[in-house]
Motif scaffolding. Structure first.
Motif, short mmCIF file in Angstrom:
data_model
loop_
_atom_site.label_atom_id
_atom_site.label_comp_id
_atom_site.label_asym_id
_atom_site.label_seq_id
_atom_site.Cartn_x
_atom_site.Cartn_y
_atom_site.Cartn_z
N GLU A 38 0.60 -1.12 0.40
CA GLU A 38 0.44 0.48 0.04
C GLU A 38 1.05 1.42 0.42
OE1 GLU A 38 -2.95 -0.49 3.06
OE2 GLU A 38 -4.54 -2.14 2.11
N LYS A 39 1.97 1.27 0.73
CA LYS A 39 2.91 2.24 0.74
C LYS A 39 3.61 2.86 -0.34
CE LYS A 39 6.68 4.42 3.32
NZ LYS A 39 7.44 3.90 4.84
N THR A 40 3.94 1.62 -0.77
CA THR A 40 5.58 1.46 -2.33
C THR A 40 3.91 1.95 -3.94
OG1 THR A 40 6.43 -0.27 -1.61
CG2 THR A 40 5.97 0.17 -4.24
N THR A 41 2.26 1.88 -3.31
CA THR A 41 1.89 1.85 -4.71
C THR A 41 1.11 3.38 -4.56
OG1 THR A 41 0.48 -0.19 -4.51
CG2 THR A 41 -0.85 1.58 -5.24
N THR A 42 1.22 4.14 -3.58
CA THR A 42 0.88 5.37 -2.85
C THR A 42 2.10 6.36 -3.80
OG1 THR A 42 -0.06 4.81 -0.75
CG2 THR A 42 0.05 7.30 -1.33
N ILE A 43 3.36 6.32 -2.99
CA ILE A 43 4.13 6.20 -3.72
C ILE A 43 4.33 6.88 -5.59
CG2 ILE A 43 7.04 6.94 -3.47
CD1 ILE A 43 6.85 5.70 -0.72
N THR A 44 4.28 5.65 -5.90
CA THR A 44 4.69 5.35 -7.24
C THR A 44 3.58 5.78 -8.38
OG1 THR A 44 3.70 3.24 -7.50
CG2 THR A 44 6.72 3.66 -7.54
N SER A 45 2.00 6.08 -7.30
CA SER A 45 1.15 6.52 -8.50
C SER A 45 0.97 8.03 -8.34
CB SER A 45 -0.08 6.08 -7.54
OG SER A 45 -0.33 6.87 -5.97
N GLY A 46 2.07 8.43 -7.45
CA GLY A 46 2.42 10.22 -7.46
C GLY A 46 1.05 11.00 -6.24
#
Length: 188
Positions: A38-46
């Motif tokens: 979830e954290k990585t998705t938030t970061i990479t999605s902008g």
């Protein structure tokens, strides 16, 4: 991957933040795997507006295994045209570069990720999981008449491998995704 040319699939591959340094884990658990994805998705999605490009790069450098590989099969469905298929394979450096290049290329971007089928090795150092990501937004498209925003939707199904590094940091080692992308109102 493509968010423009590299939008939806790489977002799904990413697994999908605080600016604090990477946290060491004793072993992989469902809880820390879900939090990491979830954290990585938030970061990479902008969506992590509080992080600079340099901070995002540092996060990804810490959380992507040095030998990481990402493979994505993208199927583009544009009304009035045959489905187009593109297969891409990138390494860690290419993946990080694609995240820097995509920035916020879509307006009204939204994503939802579902994490399922988590299998953790007996020693707790490696895990295989499946994710499904639904993404939508409006992509600017230019032609001879000007620029318009075209609604885009994508659904990605991924199989990912996570592992703990020697420093006991969760890292993504491998991801293989299939993404169906639809341009809802694009007319030829």
């Amino acid at each position: 991957m493509p968010r423009c040319t590299y939008f939806l699939p790489f977002m799904a591959l990413a697994l999908c933040v605080s600016i604090a340094p990477a946290r060491a884990e004793e072993k992989l658990t469902e809880e820390n795997i879900r939090a990491f994805v979830e954290k990585t998705t938030t970061i990479t999605s902008g969506k992590e507006s509080g992080m600079s490009g340099e901070e995002i790069g540092a996060y990804l450098d810490a959380h992507l295994h040095p030998s990481a590989r990402f493979k994505s099969t993208m199927r583009y469905a544009i009304p009035g045209f045959d489905v187009q298929v593109k297969v891409m394979t990138v390494d860690k450096d290419d993946f990080i570069e694609s995240i820097h290049q995509t920035g916020s290329a879509m307006d009204n971007y939204e994503s939802q990720i579902i994490i399922s089928d988590i299998k953790i090795s007996k020693d707790g150092r490696k895990a295989t999981l499946k994710t499904q990501t639904h993404e939508s937004g409006k992509m600017p498209i230019s032609d001879e008449t000007g620029q318009e925003e075209v609604p885009v939707e994508g659904m990605s199904s991924c199989t990912q491998i996570l592992m703990l590094s020697k420093e006991e940091i969760i890292q993504m080692y491998n991801a293989t995704c299939v993404t169906d992308i639809q341009f809802d109102t694009f007319a030829p």
